[in-house]
Design a protein around this motif. Structure first.
Motif, PDB file in Angstrom:
ATOM      1  N   ASN A  39       0.823  -1.213   0.000  1.00 17.11           N
ATOM      2  CA  ASN A  39       0.000   0.000   0.000  1.00 17.11           C
ATOM      3  C   ASN A  39       0.857   1.263   0.000  1.00 17.11           C
ATOM      4  N   ALA A  43       1.075   4.106  -2.849  1.00  4.77           N
ATOM      5  CA  ALA A  43       0.797   5.513  -2.531  1.00  4.77           C
ATOM      6  C   ALA A  43       1.901   6.416  -3.093  1.00  4.77           C
ATOM      7  N   ASP A  81       5.093   6.083   5.012  1.00  8.48           N
ATOM      8  CA  ASP A  81       5.490   6.404   3.644  1.00  8.48           C
ATOM      9  C   ASP A  81       5.331   7.893   3.412  1.00  8.48           C
ATOM     10  N   MET A  86      -3.927  10.596   2.293  1.00 10.00           N
ATOM     11  CA  MET A  86      -5.378  10.592   2.065  1.00 10.00           C
ATOM     12  C   MET A  86      -6.025  11.793   2.739  1.00 10.00           C
ATOM     13  N   ASN A  94     -11.994   4.744   1.813  1.00 11.91           N
ATOM     14  CA  ASN A  94     -11.106   3.596   1.594  1.00 11.91           C
ATOM     15  C   ASN A  94     -10.966   2.682   2.792  1.00 11.91           C
ATOM     16  N   GLY A 130      -5.884  -6.434   2.070  1.00 12.54           N
ATOM     17  CA  GLY A 130      -4.935  -5.326   2.181  1.00 12.54           C
ATOM     18  C   GLY A 130      -4.756  -4.791   3.590  1.00 12.54           C
ATOM     19  N   PHE A 131      -5.180  -3.577   3.769  1.00 10.46           N
ATOM     20  CA  PHE A 131      -5.004  -2.867   5.023  1.00 10.46           C
ATOM     21  C   PHE A 131      -5.524  -3.651   6.236  1.00 10.46           C
ATOM     22  N   THR A 176       1.560   8.720   4.861  1.00  8.40           N
ATOM     23  CA  THR A 176       0.763   7.922   5.778  1.00  8.40           C
ATOM     24  C   THR A 176       1.646   7.139   6.742  1.00  8.40           C
ATOM     25  N   HIS A 288      -2.382  -7.850  -5.810  1.00 10.89           N
ATOM     26  CA  HIS A 288      -3.097  -7.934  -4.533  1.00 10.89           C
ATOM     27  C   HIS A 288      -3.787  -9.274  -4.372  1.00 10.89           C
TER      28      HIS A 288
HETATM   29  P1  ADP Z   1      -6.236  -2.284  -1.781  1.00 15.10           P
HETATM   30  O1  ADP Z   1      -4.841  -1.861  -1.470  1.00 15.10           O
HETATM   31  O2  ADP Z   1      -6.359  -3.702  -2.235  1.00 15.10           O
HETATM   32  O3  ADP Z   1      -6.998  -1.325  -2.609  1.00 15.10           O
HETATM   33  P2  ADP Z   1      -6.597  -1.727   1.016  1.00 15.10           P
HETATM   34  O4  ADP Z   1      -7.697  -2.063   1.958  1.00 15.10           O
HETATM   35  O5  ADP Z   1      -5.235  -2.163   1.383  1.00 15.10           O
HETATM   36  O6  ADP Z   1      -7.016  -2.321  -0.379  1.00 15.10           O
HETATM   37  O7  ADP Z   1      -6.571  -0.178   0.814  1.00 15.10           O
HETATM   38  C1  ADP Z   1      -7.732   0.502   0.425  1.00 15.10           C
HETATM   39  C2  ADP Z   1      -7.358   1.827  -0.145  1.00 15.10           C
HETATM   40  O8  ADP Z   1      -6.869   2.685   0.851  1.00 15.10           O
HETATM   41  C3  ADP Z   1      -6.263   1.782  -1.194  1.00 15.10           C
HETATM   42  O9  ADP Z   1      -6.759   1.457  -2.456  1.00 15.10           O
HETATM   43  C4  ADP Z   1      -5.738   3.210  -1.103  1.00 15.10           C
HETATM   44  O10 ADP Z   1      -6.547   4.072  -1.872  1.00 15.10           O
HETATM   45  C5  ADP Z   1      -5.903   3.554   0.344  1.00 15.10           C
HETATM   46  N1  ADP Z   1      -4.640   3.360   1.075  1.00 15.10           N
HETATM   47  C6  ADP Z   1      -4.253   2.296   1.781  1.00 15.10           C
HETATM   48  N2  ADP Z   1      -3.024   2.471   2.294  1.00 15.10           N
HETATM   49  C7  ADP Z   1      -2.613   3.691   1.897  1.00 15.10           C
HETATM   50  C8  ADP Z   1      -1.416   4.473   2.072  1.00 15.10           C
HETATM   51  N3  ADP Z   1      -0.367   4.004   2.769  1.00 15.10           N
HETATM   52  N4  ADP Z   1      -1.382   5.697   1.507  1.00 15.10           N
HETATM   53  C9  ADP Z   1      -2.420   6.187   0.801  1.00 15.10           C
HETATM   54  N5  ADP Z   1      -3.549   5.495   0.580  1.00 15.10           N
HETATM   55  C10 ADP Z   1      -3.653   4.271   1.115  1.00 15.10           C
END
Ligand code: ADP
Length: 656
Positions: A39, A43, A81, A86, A94, A130-131, A176, A288
């Motif tokens: 992620n 970004a 990072d 965001m 997100n 992801g997150f 972030t 992913h």
């Molecule tokens: P994915 O990465 O598969 O889209 P995530 O749940 O990991 O799903 O993240 C969802 C969204 O959150 C990402 O698509 C991105 O837009 C935003 N995001 C996540 N981590 C970061 C980050 N470190 N910096 C900026 N945006 C982020």
């Protein structure tokens, strides 16, 4: 601090997902780091893309990196990072929802299914957690973020227990930071705050990330003298002139920022130097996906169109494969510098499942999405890559290809309709189940090889249900002749049959519409039935445009067909289900003159044209035809009442 704190509930699907993550990914703890680094890297990619047209957005900080900080005393890990960050709205959008379409429905299906489904990490990986994978190791997660070009930051935090909070916050620079408060460690678990544990995970999963992943490490370093030579402890003398310590280098503890990944672009490396594992990890980063890919293609082109490409075919179709606004999987680079993701121009829609990277050295760095389509180089790359993909797909062994086709066949078929230039190549790739092969895919080549000697055409029938098609009355004559019929059960097949009119000189012929021309119709018999057919037609005037002797039927009494150019019943169904209301074309009612019931019908008709049963039977015959092709009759209750009456009549003792 603490201003504007708002608490929210996670969407139901997120709550379900979190539960699944925490319960099922226990043995895959490591991957949280890969996901968060991925992620972070995305970004930074995004920020760089924006900086191409708006350099000021970098605000002087163009030294991109991802920093890991671990604290073994407080048991926290931070991943920071200096990417795009965001805004408040973006955090709301997100984090706290699942953007991927189809996921909610999928999760609901799992939740509702009574059967305990084996939830493999691969299955969960399809959601792109992801997150949220942070919650595998953390019992509290905080995200602090500031969008590039803004000066307010947002803090998001949650214990993964159903709710999260958001408030305004302070953050010095854009980007972030994700802070994980780690769970209590069990005896047999890794300590993620340990330097060597983190190093190992990063090396294995994230080595190729193109930005430095750094960590502060503490090392003992020798103390140097004025000439740069290490000072030995025995060189330092005490008051009595004796060496203070043994003969070894004097050291001090220093903290240094160290880069943990090699940053080598996998696609730029020599094939023989890249291990399967490295290839697979890279795939997981860009896609992913959590599962290894089915296939990969890694090649370099030289000459007029110079580029290198690393492409992957996933093992499984993603949930959103048929969603219009899904992202494409090919990222564009120029000399290892990321240009853009989601590059639709590089790969046709019907290959949208392909993931990977294209690196073209001669690309204009400031290329925008708008002009990409006209870019000659991009067009050539696309053409060339497509050729490579065709080669790979047609060179697969049967078993592998069948697996591929199970996942992506429906998508490939779209190309028949949309890519005229490659129609021939795609026609070699499509497969169907047939009347002779209900379980295994059959290629058109095999079909043609197996054609009966006297068979001229390739027969097909379309509909949404394989079993119904197999038993369709339309196929009775063809079965008798032992002609194989392609069973087409995807909506897209309706477009395939419109575009693909022949294969190796053989025409495609609908088994449903138009006459089959298999046997000559008995003209004499036909004239005997003429009056009855006219009568039935007048009875069903609002439904059928013609009543005629069937060229399809062998056992059944009736079926519905159309002229060769009429819309098929399936097509009408598809259009209706997509909200359109196509004008229902009147069908042709085909009747089997050799059927005893029709003989009886004729006798009844000839005996008394006013007999009220004639009306009933006409409707029945029509409804039966509709049911046998899987259609819906207008008044099912009336239909079964009439069948009931018939049965009662048939079973009544004959009163002499
Ligand atoms: P994915 O990465 O598969 O889209 P995530 O749940 O990991 O799903 O993240 C969802 C969204 O959150 C990402 O698509 C991105 O837009 C935003 N995001 C996540 N981590 C970061 C980050 N470190 N910096 C900026 N945006 C982020």
């Amino acid at each position: 601090m603490g201003t504007n704190k708002q608490t929210y509930q996670f969407k139901t699907e997120v709550q379900q997902l979190l539960k699944l993550i925490i319960n099922s990914l226990y043995s895959n703890q490591d991957i949280f780091l890969r996901e968060l680094i991925s992620n972070a890297s995305d970004a930074i990619d995004r920020l760089r893309f924006r900086a191409q047209t708006d350099p000021d957005i970098l605000g002087g900080d163009g030294e991109f990196k991802i920093k890991i900080t671990a604290d073994s005393v407080n048991r926290t890990i931070e991943i920071t990072d200096n990417g795009v960050g965001m805004t408040n709205e973006e955090v709301m959008e997100n984090i706290g929802t699942i953007a991927k379409s189809g996921t909610a429905a999928f999760l609901e299906a799992i939740e509702n299914s009574k059967k305990e489904r084996a939830l493999t990490p691969e299955l969960i990986g399809q959601f792109g957690v992801g997150f949220y994978s942070s919650f595998i190791v953390a019992d509290e997660v905080t995200l602090l973020t500031r969008a590039a070009g803004t000066d307010t930051a947002v803090k998001w935090w949650s214990k993964g227990d159903g709710e999260y909070a958001i408030e305004e916050a302070d953050k010095e620079s854009r980007g972030t930071t994700v802070i994980l408060k780690l769970r209590e460690k069990e005896e047999d678990e890794k300590d993620f705050t340990e330097e060597w544990t983190l190093r190992d995970i990063i090396k294995r999963h994230s080595d190729f990330i193109s930005y430095p992943i750094v960590m502060d490490v503490e090392r003992e370093e020798p103390v140097l003298d004025a000439e740069g030579k290490p000072i030995k402890e025995d060189q330092i003398l005490d008051q009595d002139g004796k060496p203070m310590g043994p003969e070894k280098d004097k050291t001090v503890k220093v903290t240094k920022e160290e880069t943990l990944n090699s940053m080598k672009a996998i696609w730029a490396r020599d094939k023989k130097d890249v291990s399967d594992e490295e290839y697979n990890e890279f795939y997981k980063h860009i896609s992913h996906d959590w599962e290894d890919p089915m296939e990969r293609l890694h090649f370099k082109m030289e000459g007029t169109t110079e580029y290198s490409a690393l492409l992957y075919i996933p093992s499984h179709a993603p949930l959103d494969l048929f969603n219009v606004d899904r992202r494409h999987g090919v990222n564009l680079y120029c000399k290892r510098v990321f240009i853009m993701d989601d590059c639709k121009e590089l790969i046709p829609e019907y290959m949208r499942f392909v993931k990977g990277v294209v690196d073209a050295a001669d690309l204009n760095l400031n290329v925008s999405r708008e002009i990409l389509q006209q870019d000659r180089l991009v067009r050539n790359i696309r053409k060339n890559m497509l050729k490579k993909l065709f080669e790979r797909l047609s060179g697969m062994d049967e078993e592998t290809y069948d697996k591929f086709y199970d996942e992506f066949g429906q998508v490939i078929k779209e190309g028949i309709h949309t890519d005229f230039d490659n129609r021939d190549k795609i026609s070699h790739l499509i497969r169907y189940k047939t009347t002779r092969s209900e379980d295994k895919w059959v290629s058109l080549k095999t079909y043609v090889e197996n054609m009966k000697e006297d068979q001229k055409d390739i027969y097909y029938i379309t509909g949404d249900n394989l079993a119904a098609l197999l038993n369709s009355p339309h196929l009775e004559k063809l079965k008798e002749k032992e002609y194989e019929v392609l069973l087409m059960t995807d909506p897209v097949d309706e477009w395939v049959t419109q575009s693909l009119t022949e294969y190796e000189g053989k025409s495609f012929k609908s088994a449903e519409k138009g006459d089959l021309d298999l046997d000559d119709v008995d003209e004499k018999k036909k004239s005997e039935f003429n009056d009855l057919f006219e009568f039935i037609k007048s009875e069903l005037e609002d439904r059928v445009k013609e009543v005629k002797p069937s060229t399809h039927l062998n056992e059944s009494i009736s079926c519905l067909s159309g002229n060769a150019y009429d819309m098929s019943a399936y097509m009408e169904k598809i259009l209706k289900s997509s909200g359109q209301s196509p004008e229902s074309a009147k069908r042709i009612l085909e009747l089997n003159m050799d059927h005893p019931a029709l003989e009886g019908f004729k006798a009844l008709f000839e005996a008394d044209k006013e007999d009220t049963r004639l009306k009933d039977y006409s409707r029945l015959i029509f409804d039966m035809a509709l049911i046998s092709e899987g259609g819906k009759i207008d008044d099912p209750a009336d239909f079964s009442k009439r069948i009931g009456d018939l049965m009662a009549n048939a079973m009544a003792p004959t009163a002499e």
